[in-house]
Write an enzyme that holds these catalytic residues in place. Structure first.
Site, PDB file in Angstrom:
ATOM      1  CD  GLU A 107      -3.087   1.528   2.171  1.00  0.00           C
ATOM      2  OE1 GLU A 107      -2.856   0.791   3.068  1.00  0.00           O
ATOM      3  OE2 GLU A 107      -3.947   2.786   1.984  1.00  0.00           O
TER       4      GLU A 107
ATOM      5  CG  ASP B 240      -3.578  -1.945   4.844  1.00  0.00           C
ATOM      6  OD1 ASP B 240      -2.409  -0.952   4.319  1.00  0.00           O
ATOM      7  OD2 ASP B 240      -4.449  -2.147   4.077  1.00  0.00           O
TER       8      ASP B 240
ATOM      9  CB  ILE C  91      -1.472   0.128   8.953  1.00  0.00           C
ATOM     10  CG1 ILE C  91      -0.416   0.305   9.893  1.00  0.00           C
ATOM     11  CG2 ILE C  91      -3.073   0.610  10.199  1.00  0.00           C
ATOM     12  CD1 ILE C  91       0.039   1.248  10.589  1.00  0.00           C
ATOM     13  CG  ASP C  92      -6.941  -2.959   5.823  1.00  0.00           C
ATOM     14  OD1 ASP C  92      -7.282  -2.493   5.126  1.00  0.00           O
ATOM     15  OD2 ASP C  92      -8.271  -3.993   6.854  1.00  0.00           O
TER      16      ASP C  92
ATOM     17  CB  THR D 235      -5.309   4.467   7.908  1.00  0.00           C
ATOM     18  OG1 THR D 235      -4.714   3.579   7.012  1.00  0.00           O
ATOM     19  CG2 THR D 235      -4.223   4.886   8.365  1.00  0.00           C
TER      20      THR D 235
ATOM     21  CG  ASP E 286      -7.765  -2.308   1.388  1.00  0.00           C
ATOM     22  OD1 ASP E 286      -6.912  -1.695   2.121  1.00  0.00           O
ATOM     23  OD2 ASP E 286      -8.021  -1.492   0.918  1.00  0.00           O
TER      24      ASP E 286
HETATM   25  C1  IPD Z   1      -9.605   1.294   4.625  1.00  0.00           C
HETATM   26  C2  IPD Z   1     -10.415  -0.463   5.988  1.00  0.00           C
HETATM   27  C3  IPD Z   1     -11.746   0.132   5.367  1.00  0.00           C
HETATM   28  C4  IPD Z   1     -12.519   0.343   4.258  1.00  0.00           C
HETATM   29  C5  IPD Z   1     -11.426   1.536   3.474  1.00  0.00           C
HETATM   30  C6  IPD Z   1     -10.293   1.255   3.191  1.00  0.00           C
HETATM   31  P1  IPD Z   1      -6.902   1.513   5.277  1.00  0.00           P
HETATM   32  O1  IPD Z   1      -8.246   0.674   4.215  1.00  0.00           O
HETATM   33  O2  IPD Z   1      -9.910  -1.206   4.901  1.00  0.00           O
HETATM   34  O3  IPD Z   1     -11.967  -0.621   6.097  1.00  0.00           O
HETATM   35  O4  IPD Z   1     -13.644   0.770   4.397  1.00  0.00           O
HETATM   36  O5  IPD Z   1     -12.343   1.363   1.839  1.00  0.00           O
HETATM   37  O6  IPD Z   1      -9.574   2.359   2.243  1.00  0.00           O
HETATM   38  O7  IPD Z   1      -7.000   3.291   4.548  1.00  0.00           O
HETATM   39  O8  IPD Z   1      -7.010   1.526   6.074  1.00  0.00           O
HETATM   40  O9  IPD Z   1      -5.368   0.941   4.781  1.00  0.00           O
END
Ligand code: IPD
Length: 281
Positions: free
Chosen positions: A75, A91, A93-94, A96, A222
């Site tokens: 990412e 990823d 940190i998913d 964030t 993700d």
């Molecule tokens: C997000 C998370 C979130 C989802 C967003 C993503 P991130 O990833 O997975 O649940 O709804 O579409 O972008 O930005 O925290 O790596």
């Protein structure tokens, strides 16, 4: 034994995700309340980005050292081509925003794909230490402390008792479209959860904590690990090819196996199965 079996890739995914989670925890403890940095602008560098970038660099360096022939898609921009057929999709940190707010629901997601197909992965909830993992043909498990148990998607068979999880784009215009779709589903299902991490949403589907997950516009990092975890727990999961960017706003959809046949017409009518419509310029 081949170094490219799903079982071998899973072991490494778990190891990398677990060690990365330890690093993130240590860094978070040093930084304290991350919102203080963002709201006061006391730092020129966003601490979330700093932690994200460092975590991904760690995974990238480890993969370069241990498996130099493998590809990488991260990412935070780390990229490498594969000559082994194996690619890692990461990823750091998913979730964030949860990380920023101190909500204990954010994860390191490390997926491994062979010839474009997710075959192994690990998702580690950084705040709780819970480890979800799977390898194609080997099932999915969750480890809490010393205890590891198999994951099994729920036995739900009715649309009306379906608990769904979803998420929203960072783009306001896209969110408006996503809310419209969700609005069409709300009167049909039990309820909705928006937990803030797509990777953990797919693990929740695998654990039977929700019955359905869908989202438009998420990126391969993700969902690559979560998809194999949910599938190996018995869920039915579809996703765009890993090479398709989230900017196409195509859906990732997963549901408990007993919903097969009954949920698809409902999702179709609500517009879940199509990409989000192109926005007017
Ligand atoms: C997000 C998370 C979130 C989802 C967003 C993503 P991130 O990833 O997975 O649940 O709804 O579409 O972008 O930005 O925290 O790596």
């Amino acid at each position: 034994m081949s170094h490219n079996t799903p079982a071998v890739l899973r072991t490494l995914a778990v190891d990398l995700a677990t060690r990365t989670a330890e690093k993130i925890n240590a860094r978070r403890a040093e930084l304290g309340d991350l919102r203080a940095y963002v709201s006061t602008k006391s730092s020129v560098v966003d601490p979330v980005t700093v932690v994200d970038t460092a975590a991904e660099a760690f995974i990238s360096d480890e993969l370069e050292r241990l498996r130099p022939a493998d590809g990488l898609v991260g990412e935070e921009g780390n990229e490498g081509a594969s000559t082994s057929g194996v690619s890692w999709i990461v990823d750091p940190i998913d979730g964030t925003v949860n990380f920023l707010y101190g909500l204990p629901h954010y994860a390191v997601s490390v997926g491994a794909a062979v010839d474009g197909r997710p075959v192994a992965g690990a998702v580690v909830n950084v705040a709780t230490g819970t480890i979800f993992s799977a390898a194609e043909g080997e099932g999915a498990t969750v480890t809490v402390g010393e205890k590891t148990v198999p994951l099994q998607a729920s036995a739900t068979v009715d649309v009306e008792t379906t608990l769904l999880a979803t998420g929203f784009s960072y783009s306001a215009a896209r969110r408006a479209q996503q809310v419209e779709i969700l609005g069409r589903l709300m009167s049909r299902v039990r309820d909705v959860r928006r937990m803030g991490s797509a990777a953990l949403d797919l693990c929740a589907l695998a654990a039977g904590h929700v019955d359905l997950y869908y989202e438009h516009g998420i990126h391969s990092w993700d969902y690559a690990a979560g998809v194999i975890i949910a599938r190996e727990a018995g869920a039915v999961v579809t996703h765009p090819p890993l090479s398709v960017t989230g900017q196409e706003f195509r859906p990732v959809v997963g549901y408990a196996p007993g919903l097969g046949g009954v949920i698809d017409p409902v999702l179709e009518a609500a517009g879940v199965h199509q990409p989000l419509p192109t926005l007017p310029h």
